[in-house]
Design an enzyme around this catalytic site. Sequence first.
Site, PDB file in Angstrom:
ATOM      1  N   GLU A   1      41.992  -4.787  16.982  1.00  0.00           N
ATOM      2  CA  GLU A   1      41.661  -6.085  16.378  1.00  0.00           C
ATOM      3  C   GLU A   1      41.504  -5.877  14.881  1.00  0.00           C
ATOM      4  OE1 GLU A   1      38.044  -7.992  17.785  1.00  0.00           O
ATOM      5  OE2 GLU A   1      38.630  -9.848  16.775  1.00  0.00           O
TER       6      GLU A   1
ATOM      7  N   CYS B   1      37.764 -11.582  19.245  1.00  0.00           N
ATOM      8  CA  CYS B   1      37.383 -12.919  18.778  1.00  0.00           C
ATOM      9  C   CYS B   1      38.406 -13.497  17.809  1.00  0.00           C
ATOM     10  CB  CYS B   1      36.021 -12.858  18.102  1.00  0.00           C
ATOM     11  SG  CYS B   1      34.680 -12.428  19.205  1.00  0.00           S
TER      12      CYS B   1
ATOM     13  N   ASN C   1      40.372 -14.505  25.208  1.00  0.00           N
ATOM     14  CA  ASN C   1      39.640 -13.245  25.022  1.00  0.00           C
ATOM     15  C   ASN C   1      38.352 -13.278  25.832  1.00  0.00           C
ATOM     16  OD1 ASN C   1      38.547 -10.824  23.937  1.00  0.00           O
ATOM     17  ND2 ASN C   1      37.426 -12.046  22.456  1.00  0.00           N
ATOM     18  N   GLU C   2      37.264 -13.669  25.193  1.00  0.00           N
ATOM     19  CA  GLU C   2      35.978 -13.711  25.911  1.00  0.00           C
ATOM     20  C   GLU C   2      35.666 -15.170  26.222  1.00  0.00           C
ATOM     21  OE1 GLU C   2      33.272 -11.572  23.364  1.00  0.00           O
ATOM     22  OE2 GLU C   2      33.768  -9.672  24.333  1.00  0.00           O
TER      23      GLU C   2
HETATM   24  O1  AHR Z   1      34.840  -5.720  19.355  1.00  0.00           O
HETATM   25  C1  AHR Z   1      34.235  -6.692  18.562  1.00  0.00           C
HETATM   26  C2  AHR Z   1      34.135  -8.022  19.265  1.00  0.00           C
HETATM   27  O2  AHR Z   1      33.323  -7.912  20.377  1.00  0.00           O
HETATM   28  C3  AHR Z   1      35.427  -8.569  19.812  1.00  0.00           C
HETATM   29  O3  AHR Z   1      36.137  -9.280  18.872  1.00  0.00           O
HETATM   30  C4  AHR Z   1      34.970  -9.477  20.897  1.00  0.00           C
HETATM   31  O4  AHR Z   1      35.929  -9.600  21.920  1.00  0.00           O
HETATM   32  C5  AHR Z   1      33.652  -8.894  21.337  1.00  0.00           C
HETATM   33  O5  AHR Z   1      32.657  -9.856  21.360  1.00  0.00           O
END
Ligand code: AHR
Length: 675
Positions: A59, A253, A384-385
């Site tokens: 990321e 994120c 993602n989450e």
């Molecule tokens: O790894 C950092 C963040 O942690 C990522 O963007 C997210 O998926 C998680 O909350």
Amino acid sequence: MNKIVNILLAIGSVALVYGCSAPRAEIPVSSPGQPLALRVDASQVIAPIAPTMYGIFFEDINFAIDGGLYAELVKNRSFEFDKPLRGWKFLKDEGLGARALPISTSNPRNSRFMRIQINDPGTGVGLMNEGFRGMGIKKGIPHDFSIQVKGFEGNVSAIRIELADSLGAILAESRITGINENWQTLETTLTPSKTEAKAVMNIWFEGVGSVDIDMVSLFPTDTWKGRKKGLRADLVELLADLNPGFLRFPGGCIVEGFDLSQRYQWKNTVGDIDDRVVTINRWNFEFDHRPAPDYYQSFGVGFYEYFLLAEDLDAEPMPIINCGMACQFNTGELVPLDELEPYIQDALDLIEFANGSIDTKWGKLRADMGHPEPFNLKMLGIGNEQWGPQYIERYVPMVEAVKKSYPEMQIIAATGSDGSIFPNGEEEIKYLWEQYQKLQPEIVDEHFYRNPDWFRENASWYDDYDRDGPKLFVGEYASQSVGVASPDNKNNWETALSEAAFMTGLERNAEVVQMTSYAPLFAHAEGWQWTPDLIWFNNLDAYGTANYYVQKMFSNNAGTHVLPLTYEGEPVTGQKNLYASAAKDEETNELILKVVNAADVAQEGSFSIEGIESLKKNGQLQILSSQDLSAFNTFDQTSKISPRESTFETDGNGLSITLEPYSFYIIRVGFEQLP
Ligand code: AHR
């Protein structure tokens, strides 16, 4: 408003949720005692270990790409940050007639350029670029400078480029001419006389009049595979050494965005480099304690480059696509269900971009960018989450559309985040799993950001997961020494050792766990937002943390099949502070044991190996250990915690190893199969 904002979730912010610390216990002390009798049965294969078992989650956080992997040294090269001159300083005599004027265009993909107006040059008119916390330039390495330029009026005819050290000494200089009334790209090369981590670049304009400039760029030529305008070789090499089975990208994120306007849109990241849509990086403003107002995404590394990187690393590409939901730690903005179609189309077009023939629209773009062969994409993450019914409502039509056109595509479903850090987390995860019993995605993604004790105490986490249900992707995990994303977290030995203990549990459960990755991957020593991180770098150097070496040792010694390894008839999940897994490598006929001694004393592991004809006499050890649980690697001591190699002898049927206190071992030895 044609968008629904999830007000409940909008109240929470990542900053509020992260940073909390959980109660901690110390690693318990045990006394040295009798050798511990451990048993491996090589005739009983529990499960194959997926080639994707150990991978990378990438990321763009902590300046991982712009200012990091992407070797571009100029920050805000196209003047498209919200403040057009952020990263730049206008150089001119006070009181004389010169100014830098941002000009907006009608092209949304290339929305701005800079006009330099010179009525009176005085002692010189120019722009200084500060790089990403300085520019790292290297003695004797040619650096490619390029600029898009157009004479607007007058006779500005040349540009002089200087690379200067932090005290202003000039380390390289060049001059370009040939400016005319048309936009053109002019190039030159500069070779610094000295290595400097904090260089700046000055560009001086000669003449009087107005000149328009855009895409001002400086790249070293010693990039990964020598590719022009490519990636930092030292950072890619650290990734290659991990021998990753997959590459998950681009987040995280960042896929979701603070709101949907800031979500990751892959179509904005492909095609000509100057047509990629510069976008604020969501980590720019996420943490008040680590603001980064100069953090944007140039998309010099976009989806094409991600796919290429996966190919270079021989890793399966795993793109994650936005499913019409912004980050639920931020606004949680939702696209209405009847407006989801463009998001679905993005997913379908992405598959076409990766795999489609060159006769298709997106396959042709891939070919035009230099890769006519397909990238052979096999899996796609939906969100993602994400959590809640809102996710399922969006997930279902998206997956239906993907499966209709691409039935073979494996779907990765989300389970929110670590249940401990988001509102009603455990309940939300339970709800999602109930849905997945019905929906049966091929793979479910789980994330864990917990303290070191949790990682050791949960080496059995996957023991009871349904063997007939979806496969598991442990897509993000990292042990937090202080609290989730606390700025005081350290990549210390206790965190790495505890992750190693947990990972023996992941490997023991290879029947269901098929992919795993640490998070986050990279951090710039001055530009980070989130810690801990696997690899730290500055403008010139980089090092792997203790956690990196744990990942590397697992990944490079994965083996092909898990075998049972027991102590008193039970898997080794913390008894006597030991954690262990066993595998065999069918290609090399080797037995591979991974053993963690989390005790503060040495312990003797006595392993009897059954179900084989005999063990080879000599075996190899890799040992990662430190007597100081709070120790960590630094730029000055990059190898403080790094693997050592050694050898041992077997007695033909078994082996005994004295396991150092606080240690992680890879034990490898060849064997003869039973006839
Ligand atoms: O790894 C950092 C963040 O942690 C990522 O963007 C997210 O998926 C998680 O909350």
